[in-house]
Write a protein that holds these residues in place. Sequence first.
Motif, short mmCIF file in Angstrom:
data_model
loop_
_atom_site.label_atom_id
_atom_site.label_comp_id
_atom_site.label_asym_id
_atom_site.label_seq_id
_atom_site.Cartn_x
_atom_site.Cartn_y
_atom_site.Cartn_z
N LYS A 143 0.81 -0.97 -0.15
CA LYS A 143 -0.21 0.02 0.14
C LYS A 143 0.76 1.22 -0.16
O LYS A 143 0.64 2.03 -1.08
CB LYS A 143 -0.58 -0.21 1.23
CG LYS A 143 -1.71 0.93 1.67
CD LYS A 143 -3.05 1.25 2.67
CE LYS A 143 -3.78 2.71 2.25
NZ LYS A 143 -4.53 2.05 3.02
N ARG B 204 2.37 1.18 -3.63
CA ARG B 204 1.07 2.20 -4.61
C ARG B 204 1.02 4.26 -4.70
O ARG B 204 0.70 4.59 -5.82
CB ARG B 204 -0.32 1.34 -4.16
CG ARG B 204 -0.99 0.83 -5.05
CD ARG B 204 -2.02 0.52 -5.04
NE ARG B 204 -3.34 0.91 -3.67
CZ ARG B 204 -3.44 1.56 -2.92
NH1 ARG B 204 -3.63 2.66 -3.49
NH2 ARG B 204 -4.23 1.49 -2.11
N THR C 60 -3.72 3.22 -8.25
CA THR C 60 -4.78 2.90 -7.31
C THR C 60 -4.52 1.95 -7.64
O THR C 60 -3.57 0.63 -8.42
CB THR C 60 -6.31 3.54 -8.64
OG1 THR C 60 -5.98 2.67 -9.65
CG2 THR C 60 -6.59 4.89 -8.60
N GLN C 61 -5.62 0.72 -7.03
CA GLN C 61 -5.40 -0.90 -6.93
C GLN C 61 -5.57 -1.68 -8.37
O GLN C 61 -5.21 -1.89 -8.72
CB GLN C 61 -6.60 -0.97 -5.60
CG GLN C 61 -5.86 -0.53 -4.51
CD GLN C 61 -6.66 -1.32 -3.60
OE1 GLN C 61 -7.58 -1.97 -4.01
NE2 GLN C 61 -6.19 -1.54 -2.55
N VAL D 116 -2.29 -0.92 -9.64
CA VAL D 116 -1.95 -2.24 -9.66
C VAL D 116 -2.11 -3.61 -10.31
O VAL D 116 -1.17 -4.33 -11.32
CB VAL D 116 -1.55 -2.33 -8.35
CG1 VAL D 116 -0.62 -3.43 -7.35
CG2 VAL D 116 -0.82 -0.63 -7.87
N SER D 117 -3.47 -3.75 -10.49
CA SER D 117 -3.85 -4.65 -10.49
C SER D 117 -4.12 -4.71 -12.19
O SER D 117 -3.22 -5.81 -12.99
CB SER D 117 -5.35 -4.48 -10.44
OG SER D 117 -6.36 -5.82 -11.75
N ILE E 27 -7.56 -7.24 -8.60
CA ILE E 27 -7.70 -5.81 -8.02
C ILE E 27 -8.37 -6.97 -6.80
O ILE E 27 -8.07 -5.94 -5.48
CB ILE E 27 -9.10 -5.26 -8.52
CG1 ILE E 27 -8.81 -3.94 -7.81
CG2 ILE E 27 -10.64 -5.12 -8.47
CD1 ILE E 27 -9.26 -2.95 -8.25
N ILE F 126 -5.27 -7.85 -4.60
CA ILE F 126 -4.92 -6.27 -4.17
C ILE F 126 -5.59 -6.11 -2.99
O ILE F 126 -4.95 -5.60 -2.15
CB ILE F 126 -4.64 -5.40 -5.58
CG1 ILE F 126 -3.53 -5.88 -6.73
CG2 ILE F 126 -4.34 -4.15 -5.54
CD1 ILE F 126 -2.70 -6.24 -6.67
N SER F 127 -6.97 -6.54 -3.32
CA SER F 127 -7.54 -5.21 -1.32
C SER F 127 -7.07 -6.43 -0.71
O SER F 127 -6.77 -5.94 0.32
CB SER F 127 -8.78 -5.18 -2.03
OG SER F 127 -9.46 -4.64 -1.40
N GLU G 152 -3.40 -6.32 0.33
CA GLU G 152 -3.29 -4.68 0.85
C GLU G 152 -4.39 -4.99 2.21
O GLU G 152 -3.87 -4.29 3.72
CB GLU G 152 -3.67 -3.68 0.24
CG GLU G 152 -2.73 -3.38 -0.92
CD GLU G 152 -3.07 -1.60 -1.21
OE1 GLU G 152 -4.31 -0.67 -0.80
OE2 GLU G 152 -2.42 -1.23 -2.41
#
Length: 104
Positions: free
Chosen positions: A12, A15, A21-22, A25-26, A33, A36-37, A40
């Motif tokens: 995080k 990033r 943003t997520q 990154v995705s 995504i 990714i969440s 984090e």
Amino acid sequence: MLLREAVAKNLKSYRVKSGLTQAEVSNRTKINIRHISQIENGTLNLTLDTIERLAIGLGIVAAELLRQEGNTLKVQGAKEEVAGLEAAIRILKGYKAQIDIGQT
């Protein structure tokens, strides 16, 4: 701190520092995504391949994602403790040598 939590925090942080943003990154990593969440949030177990993909996507070395705060102090404290124990052993060996000399 668990390693998974360290990766979550570091991901995080990098990033946000990169202004991503997520979703971005995705897209860069081809990691969903939702994953990714979850990464984090520290709720997803990671493979080394995932860590590598994240690092490449962020333009950093994988070790940066694995870095844990506070471990340096623990290692330094352990080194000092070992040095203290080694000194105590030398002193005890010296006493033993004195006792051995006195008994012969």
